[in-house]
Design a protein around this motif. Structure first.
Motif, PDB file in Angstrom:
ATOM      1  N   GLY A  34       0.835  -1.207   0.000  1.00 47.26           N
ATOM      2  CA  GLY A  34       0.000   0.000   0.000  1.00 47.26           C
ATOM      3  C   GLY A  34       0.861   1.244   0.000  1.00 47.26           C
ATOM      4  O   GLY A  34       2.057   1.188   0.286  1.00 47.26           O
ATOM      5  N   ARG A  35       0.219   2.330  -0.364  1.00 46.87           N
ATOM      6  CA  ARG A  35       0.852   3.644  -0.349  1.00 46.87           C
ATOM      7  C   ARG A  35       1.353   3.954   1.073  1.00 46.87           C
ATOM      8  O   ARG A  35       0.716   3.538   2.048  1.00 46.87           O
ATOM      9  CB  ARG A  35      -0.250   4.624  -0.749  1.00 46.87           C
ATOM     10  N   SER A  36       2.447   4.665   1.171  1.00 49.50           N
ATOM     11  CA  SER A  36       2.941   5.060   2.493  1.00 49.50           C
ATOM     12  C   SER A  36       1.829   5.776   3.248  1.00 49.50           C
ATOM     13  O   SER A  36       1.074   6.555   2.654  1.00 49.50           O
ATOM     14  CB  SER A  36       4.125   6.024   2.352  1.00 49.50           C
ATOM     15  N   ASN A  37       1.710   5.486   4.534  1.00 45.28           N
ATOM     16  CA  ASN A  37       0.743   6.135   5.411  1.00 45.28           C
ATOM     17  C   ASN A  37      -0.696   5.607   5.255  1.00 45.28           C
ATOM     18  O   ASN A  37      -1.620   6.144   5.843  1.00 45.28           O
ATOM     19  CB  ASN A  37       0.751   7.658   5.203  1.00 45.28           C
ATOM     20  N   VAL A  38      -0.874   4.553   4.470  1.00 42.08           N
ATOM     21  CA  VAL A  38      -2.233   4.029   4.227  1.00 42.08           C
ATOM     22  C   VAL A  38      -2.801   3.330   5.470  1.00 42.08           C
ATOM     23  O   VAL A  38      -4.005   3.141   5.592  1.00 42.08           O
ATOM     24  CB  VAL A  38      -2.226   3.052   3.018  1.00 42.08           C
ATOM     25  N   GLY A  39      -1.894   2.977   6.398  1.00 40.65           N
ATOM     26  CA  GLY A  39      -2.338   2.271   7.603  1.00 40.65           C
ATOM     27  C   GLY A  39      -1.905   0.815   7.619  1.00 40.65           C
ATOM     28  O   GLY A  39      -2.465  -0.013   8.326  1.00 40.65           O
ATOM     29  N   LYS A  40      -0.839   0.519   6.877  1.00 41.30           N
ATOM     30  CA  LYS A  40      -0.367  -0.868   6.736  1.00 41.30           C
ATOM     31  C   LYS A  40       0.201  -1.401   8.057  1.00 41.30           C
ATOM     32  O   LYS A  40      -0.127  -2.518   8.467  1.00 41.30           O
ATOM     33  CB  LYS A  40       0.679  -0.925   5.601  1.00 41.30           C
ATOM     34  N   SER A  41       1.033  -0.604   8.713  1.00 43.53           N
ATOM     35  CA  SER A  41       1.610  -1.060   9.989  1.00 43.53           C
ATOM     36  C   SER A  41       0.504  -1.266  11.024  1.00 43.53           C
ATOM     37  O   SER A  41       0.545  -2.229  11.802  1.00 43.53           O
ATOM     38  CB  SER A  41       2.620  -0.047  10.535  1.00 43.53           C
ATOM     39  N   SER A  42      -0.475  -0.369  11.026  1.00 43.63           N
ATOM     40  CA  SER A  42      -1.572  -0.488  11.998  1.00 43.63           C
ATOM     41  C   SER A  42      -2.374  -1.760  11.752  1.00 43.63           C
ATOM     42  O   SER A  42      -2.772  -2.452  12.693  1.00 43.63           O
ATOM     43  CB  SER A  42      -2.506   0.725  11.894  1.00 43.63           C
ATOM     44  N   LEU A  43      -2.611  -2.070  10.477  1.00 46.29           N
ATOM     45  CA  LEU A  43      -3.365  -3.289  10.148  1.00 46.29           C
ATOM     46  C   LEU A  43      -2.574  -4.538  10.546  1.00 46.29           C
ATOM     47  O   LEU A  43      -3.116  -5.459  11.170  1.00 46.29           O
ATOM     48  CB  LEU A  43      -3.681  -3.321   8.648  1.00 46.29           C
ATOM     49  N   ARG A  55       6.264  -1.215  13.767  1.00 43.84           N
ATOM     50  CA  ARG A  55       6.393   0.229  14.025  1.00 43.84           C
ATOM     51  C   ARG A  55       5.332   1.010  13.252  1.00 43.84           C
ATOM     52  O   ARG A  55       5.238   0.910  12.031  1.00 43.84           O
ATOM     53  CB  ARG A  55       7.777   0.719  13.631  1.00 43.84           C
ATOM     54  N   ILE A  56       4.553   1.791  13.969  1.00 42.59           N
ATOM     55  CA  ILE A  56       3.461   2.547  13.341  1.00 42.59           C
ATOM     56  C   ILE A  56       3.840   4.023  13.249  1.00 42.59           C
ATOM     57  O   ILE A  56       4.447   4.570  14.157  1.00 42.59           O
ATOM     58  CB  ILE A  56       2.155   2.373  14.150  1.00 42.59           C
ATOM     59  N   GLY A  57       3.456   4.632  12.141  1.00 47.43           N
ATOM     60  CA  GLY A  57       3.652   6.068  11.987  1.00 47.43           C
ATOM     61  C   GLY A  57       5.096   6.476  11.786  1.00 47.43           C
ATOM     62  O   GLY A  57       5.467   7.625  12.025  1.00 47.43           O
ATOM     63  N   SER A  58       5.945   5.560  11.324  1.00 45.37           N
ATOM     64  CA  SER A  58       7.336   5.944  11.061  1.00 45.37           C
ATOM     65  C   SER A  58       7.369   6.804   9.796  1.00 45.37           C
ATOM     66  O   SER A  58       6.453   6.754   8.984  1.00 45.37           O
ATOM     67  CB  SER A  58       8.211   4.707  10.904  1.00 45.37           C
ATOM     68  N   THR A 157      -8.824   1.019   4.135  1.00 48.94           N
ATOM     69  CA  THR A 157      -8.386   1.354   5.498  1.00 48.94           C
ATOM     70  C   THR A 157      -9.005   2.670   5.986  1.00 48.94           C
ATOM     71  O   THR A 157      -9.531   3.452   5.193  1.00 48.94           O
ATOM     72  CB  THR A 157      -6.855   1.501   5.565  1.00 48.94           C
ATOM     73  N   LYS A 158      -8.908   2.879   7.285  1.00 49.62           N
ATOM     74  CA  LYS A 158      -9.329   4.126   7.950  1.00 49.62           C
ATOM     75  C   LYS A 158     -10.806   4.432   7.702  1.00 49.62           C
ATOM     76  O   LYS A 158     -11.188   5.591   7.524  1.00 49.62           O
ATOM     77  CB  LYS A 158      -8.441   5.303   7.490  1.00 49.62           C
ATOM     78  N   ILE A 159     -11.641   3.401   7.670  1.00 53.74           N
ATOM     79  CA  ILE A 159     -13.061   3.647   7.390  1.00 53.74           C
ATOM     80  C   ILE A 159     -13.719   4.450   8.507  1.00 53.74           C
ATOM     81  O   ILE A 159     -14.757   5.062   8.313  1.00 53.74           O
ATOM     82  CB  ILE A 159     -13.857   2.344   7.137  1.00 53.74           C
ATOM     83  N   ASP A 160     -13.085   4.480   9.693  1.00 54.57           N
ATOM     84  CA  ASP A 160     -13.648   5.278  10.786  1.00 54.57           C
ATOM     85  C   ASP A 160     -13.602   6.771  10.468  1.00 54.57           C
ATOM     86  O   ASP A 160     -14.283   7.564  11.102  1.00 54.57           O
ATOM     87  CB  ASP A 160     -12.877   5.005  12.086  1.00 54.57           C
ATOM     88  N   LYS A 161     -12.793   7.155   9.489  1.00 50.06           N
ATOM     89  CA  LYS A 161     -12.709   8.583   9.146  1.00 50.06           C
ATOM     90  C   LYS A 161     -13.843   9.026   8.225  1.00 50.06           C
ATOM     91  O   LYS A 161     -13.962  10.202   7.910  1.00 50.06           O
ATOM     92  CB  LYS A 161     -11.357   8.876   8.492  1.00 50.06           C
ATOM     93  N   LEU A 162     -14.646   8.059   7.775  1.00 50.10           N
ATOM     94  CA  LEU A 162     -15.810   8.400   6.952  1.00 50.10           C
ATOM     95  C   LEU A 162     -17.062   8.334   7.818  1.00 50.10           C
ATOM     96  O   LEU A 162     -17.157   7.492   8.722  1.00 50.10           O
ATOM     97  CB  LEU A 162     -15.955   7.405   5.794  1.00 50.10           C
ATOM     98  N   PHE A 185     -11.604  -1.735   7.047  1.00 55.45           N
ATOM     99  CA  PHE A 185     -10.879  -1.897   8.309  1.00 55.45           C
ATOM    100  C   PHE A 185     -10.698  -0.547   8.989  1.00 55.45           C
ATOM    101  O   PHE A 185     -10.453   0.473   8.338  1.00 55.45           O
ATOM    102  CB  PHE A 185      -9.504  -2.539   8.074  1.00 55.45           C
ATOM    103  N   ALA A 186     -10.834  -0.559  10.317  1.00 56.66           N
ATOM    104  CA  ALA A 186     -10.580   0.647  11.128  1.00 56.66           C
ATOM    105  C   ALA A 186      -9.699   0.248  12.294  1.00 56.66           C
ATOM    106  O   ALA A 186     -10.103  -0.581  13.115  1.00 56.66           O
ATOM    107  CB  ALA A 186     -11.898   1.223  11.638  1.00 56.66           C
ATOM    108  N   SER A 187      -8.502   0.799  12.354  1.00 60.85           N
ATOM    109  CA  SER A 187      -7.587   0.336  13.402  1.00 60.85           C
ATOM    110  C   SER A 187      -7.969   0.791  14.816  1.00 60.85           C
ATOM    111  O   SER A 187      -7.722   0.053  15.763  1.00 60.85           O
ATOM    112  CB  SER A 187      -6.137   0.707  13.073  1.00 60.85           C
ATOM    113  N   PRO A 188      -8.585   1.978  15.015  1.00 67.98           N
ATOM    114  CA  PRO A 188      -8.894   2.345  16.413  1.00 67.98           C
ATOM    115  C   PRO A 188      -9.817   1.336  17.090  1.00 67.98           C
ATOM    116  O   PRO A 188      -9.640   1.023  18.267  1.00 67.98           O
ATOM    117  CB  PRO A 188      -9.564   3.725  16.283  1.00 67.98           C
ATOM    118  N   SER A 189     -10.801   0.801  16.356  1.00 65.70           N
ATOM    119  CA  SER A 189     -11.746  -0.143  16.963  1.00 65.70           C
ATOM    120  C   SER A 189     -11.392  -1.592  16.634  1.00 65.70           C
ATOM    121  O   SER A 189     -11.882  -2.520  17.276  1.00 65.70           O
ATOM    122  CB  SER A 189     -13.155   0.134  16.431  1.00 65.70           C
TER     123      SER A 189
END
Ligand code: GDP
Length: 211
Positions: A34-43, A55-58, A157-162, A185-189
């Protein structure tokens, strides 16, 4: 309750900055792109159930190696999750023919234990040319090598932002644009984690029984 996809053991196996640094192929592998920052590490971290492992958010673009993580599920299924370097950060130089670089291309085209590619797309951003090219690349690569068929699993990814009502249409649109079913997928929940494990397991097990 212990679901079959509960991960009972997870660990870092190896990092490879070149193909010859990869461990010998053994367990089935599922790669994540995935594109950088897409949420791959979080997933990956959510799938593995271990926050400290990935490592997340590097800084985008800094991880230029493949990272392999081993996971063992409650029912004994073992597989490797392979974190591919994020793309789309550095602009491709004009003379560069390859968009992904020899490491990703070499891995995707020749790794005999590769069973599935999870392609991550930011739910707000949607599908861009790189994602279509990656799907095309995977379809054509491997035709000349010993690598078997690879399932493609699309994750929005980041469906919680919608807003709630926009989630389903955004996920479906991403799937339609790439020609595969997409999963949200939503990583916070952690929403979507179990369904994704189910799909990953199916992809790995289907290939195992095919051969
Ligand atoms: P990577 O570069 O693709 O590995 O992305 P990361 O997993 O490091 O995430 C990049 C940023 O997006 C971090 O600040 C994360 O906390 C955030 N992020 C990742 N996934 C989600 C998600 O599902 N929802 C929200 N709201 N933020 C996320």
């Amino acid at each position: 309750m212990n679901s079959q996809w509960t991960i009972v053991e997870a660990g870092f196996v190896a990092g490879a900055a070149a193909l010859d640094q990869l461990p010998p192929p053994a367990l089935a592998e599922v790669a994540f792109a995935g594109r950088s920052n897409v949420g791959k590490s979080s997933l990956l971290s959510a799938l593995l159930g271990r926050k400290s492992l990935v490592r997340i958010g590097s800084t985008p673009g800094t991880t230029r190696q493949l990272n392999l993580f081993q996971a063992r599920a409650a029912d004994g299924l073992e597989l490797l999750l392979v974190d591919l370097p994020g793309y789309g950060f550095a602009k491709r130089a004009k003379h560069e023919k390859s968009r992904w670089g020899p490491l990703i291309e070499g891995y995707l085209s020749s790794r005999v234990t590769l069973r599935a590619l999870v392609l991550l797309v930011d739910a707000r951003r949607g599908v861009e040319p790189e994602e279509r090219e990656l799907v095309d690349y995977l379809r054509t690569a491997g035709a000349k090598t010993a690598r078997g068929p690879v399932s493609i699993i699309v994750v929005a990814t980041k469906i919680d932002k919608l807003a709630g009502a926009k989630r389903k249409p955004a996920i479906e649109r991403i799937g339609r644009d790439l020609g595969f079913r997409a999963y949200g997928f939503a990583s916070p929940s952690g929403e979507g984690r179990e369904e994704l494990w189910r799909v990953l397991r199916q992809a790995v097990l289907a290939c195992t029984t095919d051969t």
